[in-house]
Write an enzyme that holds these catalytic residues in place. Sequence first.
Site, short mmCIF file in Angstrom:
data_model
loop_
_atom_site.label_atom_id
_atom_site.label_comp_id
_atom_site.label_asym_id
_atom_site.label_seq_id
_atom_site.Cartn_x
_atom_site.Cartn_y
_atom_site.Cartn_z
N ASP A 58 66.15 116.42 124.05
CA ASP A 58 66.90 115.55 123.12
C ASP A 58 66.68 114.36 123.65
O ASP A 58 66.91 113.87 124.58
CB ASP A 58 68.25 116.01 123.18
CG ASP A 58 68.95 115.47 122.02
OD1 ASP A 58 69.32 116.30 120.86
OD2 ASP A 58 69.52 114.31 121.99
N ASN A 114 67.82 103.96 115.63
CA ASN A 114 67.48 104.36 113.99
C ASN A 114 68.57 103.61 113.19
O ASN A 114 68.29 102.92 112.18
CB ASN A 114 67.70 105.78 113.82
CG ASN A 114 66.96 106.28 112.78
OD1 ASN A 114 65.82 105.61 112.31
ND2 ASN A 114 67.41 107.60 112.03
N HIS A 119 65.06 103.07 109.65
CA HIS A 119 64.53 104.23 109.43
C HIS A 119 62.86 104.19 109.80
O HIS A 119 62.45 104.97 110.45
CB HIS A 119 64.90 105.20 108.11
CG HIS A 119 66.21 105.50 108.11
ND1 HIS A 119 66.62 106.68 108.18
CD2 HIS A 119 67.29 104.68 107.95
CE1 HIS A 119 67.95 106.90 108.26
NE2 HIS A 119 68.35 105.57 108.14
N ASP A 146 61.15 106.11 112.50
CA ASP A 146 59.70 106.91 112.37
C ASP A 146 59.06 106.46 113.51
O ASP A 146 58.36 107.24 114.01
CB ASP A 146 59.44 106.74 111.13
CG ASP A 146 60.64 107.23 109.89
OD1 ASP A 146 61.18 108.18 110.54
OD2 ASP A 146 60.09 107.38 108.74
N ASP A 179 65.92 114.06 116.61
CA ASP A 179 65.38 113.57 117.86
C ASP A 179 65.33 114.80 118.62
O ASP A 179 65.29 114.53 119.84
CB ASP A 179 66.16 112.51 118.26
CG ASP A 179 67.61 112.74 118.55
OD1 ASP A 179 67.99 113.81 118.33
OD2 ASP A 179 68.08 112.02 118.91
#
Length: 657
Positions: A261, A269, A274, A278, A303
């Site tokens: 994680d 983010n 975003h 990405d 994530d």
Amino acid sequence: MIGRAIRWLSNPGDDPALAVAQVRQMQRQIPLLYGLLLLNASAIAITHFRSAPKLLTLSLPAILLLASIVRMAHWVQVRGSVPTPAEAKRQLQTTTMLAGVLASGYVLWALLLAPYGGAFEQAHVALFISTTVIGCIFCLMHAPQAATLVAVSVIPPYFFFFLFFHESSFAPLALNVTFVLIVLLRVLFRSFDSFRRLVHSQGELSLQTQQMAELAQQNRALAMTDSLTSLPNRRFFCRELELLAGRREHGCRPFTVMLIDLDCFKPINDTHGHQTGDQVLIEIAGRLQEAAEPGRVCRLGGDEFGVLLEMAPADAERIARRVVRAVGVPLIVDDLRLTLAASIGLAGFPHAGGRASDLFDRADYALYHSKRSDRGGISVFTPEMEVAIRADRRIESALLSADLEQELDIKLQPIIDLSTGRVHAAEVLVRWTSPIIGSVPPDQFIPIAERTSIIHTITLIVLDRALQFAADAAPDVALSINMSTCDLSSVDTIDKMIGMIDRAGLASGRIWFEVTETAAMRNFDAAIVALERLRATGARIALDDFGTGHSSLSAMHRLPLDTIKVDRSFILALDDPSSRSIAEAIVGLCRTLGMDCVAEGVESKRQLARLQEMRCDLAQGYLFAQPLDRAKFRALVAEQSPCWVAVDEPRARLNAA
Ligand code: C2E
Ligand code: MG
Ligand code: MG
């Protein structure tokens, strides 16, 4: 025309799909053809045995029959096999050539026998040739060249022999048979034509089927792939894990489930958008693939990544360290220098479980453990965790059957105004005493309540009790209620809370809500909306445990806040110069931004003195009082002397609560 006919006869099997289909049909029919030949030829040899020379009844038929038996054996042997187009073409050519040779051989032999014997034997020869040739042509209906060669090899000698050289009464029969064969060949060509069309349409069909199969295969691959990172997705991971666990059930070679994680991804983010998020995920996916070799990395969602490693957890830990190092290297995206960290949970087969779902859950538990206790760290599932999981399950089942209205209570921990020494506010802390498992600390049951959504009920009960108490308590004392992540993203809960506050009609600023930055950052947009709505009722918002998350300053800047509660860890280390500088900077920052600052977890006079030196507004901790029940809290508020008057002897009587 003759040239074309010769080319056609000498080139069977030009069409690959057709040639294969022809040979497959012939595999079934040609053994019958040889069976017919063997029977009929043996019968005619027997009927002429006495009248004809042995050369014609034994030697010559023996050669022909032997050749037929060899060919028959060949066809029986290849029966059911699927030849390649080249093999099929070769077989068709051989069969066509042999059809001419053997048909000529048999008809010549039969005609040589014709002069011997009486009328019966001669009739037998005529009948042998006519019936056998019809039977053979039938059997060769999928090899038109061979059938034509048989007809061409048999009809002329048969017809002319009986017409000109021998018993002329057989001539009509020869003529008759010739007509029958011509009609038969025509029918055969037509039916072969239908056969050709059928083969081609089946070919197209199978091509379509193949294309559809390829399409389905591509769809399956897409359904197993994460579109952003091109890594295999969660579905693939679960399927592979099932397969691996299923395979290992019988043997005991270990393997390890690794769950990864990313820490700090969510704030990146939320803060940078975003698109940046990405790009970060794509870059991290590439690094993980390299670092987790020979494991296969899958993106499980958001994530979170998973890796299956065919090795024991001890070896997998080495790979996990490589992963942590790879993720920790700063990355540059759109001129931004970003730093992430990875938390990892490992669970090994068979010690952590035998079933795929158990292994996944345990790796997840280890991940949760590593996120809670050692951020950016690695945890391997241990027997102690197994004990903790059992305890969690006990708590969960007690919580699910609890009568929370009866079993929950609140305690109040004073927040002291450091300029007057008087109680300024109180943090409302929930207490749960279960009739089944006894008293459970909030640290243990709140995370479980969050997982099971019972937290909303708890928050509403605590708020209700706090509002009731506020009406009784001194009017200038505020009450601070803890909120969880789930509350912030539940519009229904926020609606109910606002309704309760409005109905209570308290003065503005009497109610505070505490949120941690981790909770707020989990669903940042929803958190801002929820906090602004609560603030509109006159409530104040405090950022709890400030400094323990990864984006404290960003949270401080972007959330609608009134108060900062500096985490106990900074107060505990106030003697350390760097911690003191940080605490001082936070206090200064709050003053600049016009926010109140509460120091949490004050336990000693020394810490109090330092906080007073840096002009911190408010403080809370065991030095002043532990969480108190309502009566004791009221008594403390009613006291005239400042809280630290009794500090030389910490408030033993109140702390005994
Ligand atoms: P928190 O919000 O940071 O609450 C402060 C915790 O620190 C309380 O533990 C309090 O008893 C403890 N504490 C206060 N002063 C000192 C000190 O001087 N030294 C030490 N070592 N500890 C001190 P508690 O009551 O066990 O609560 C633990 C956590 O449980 C809270 O941390 C909060 O996150 C959660 N919690 C408690 N009540 C509620 C609630 O009603 N709703 C929600 N969502 N969470 C709650
Ligand atoms: Mg709190
Ligand atoms: Mg706190």
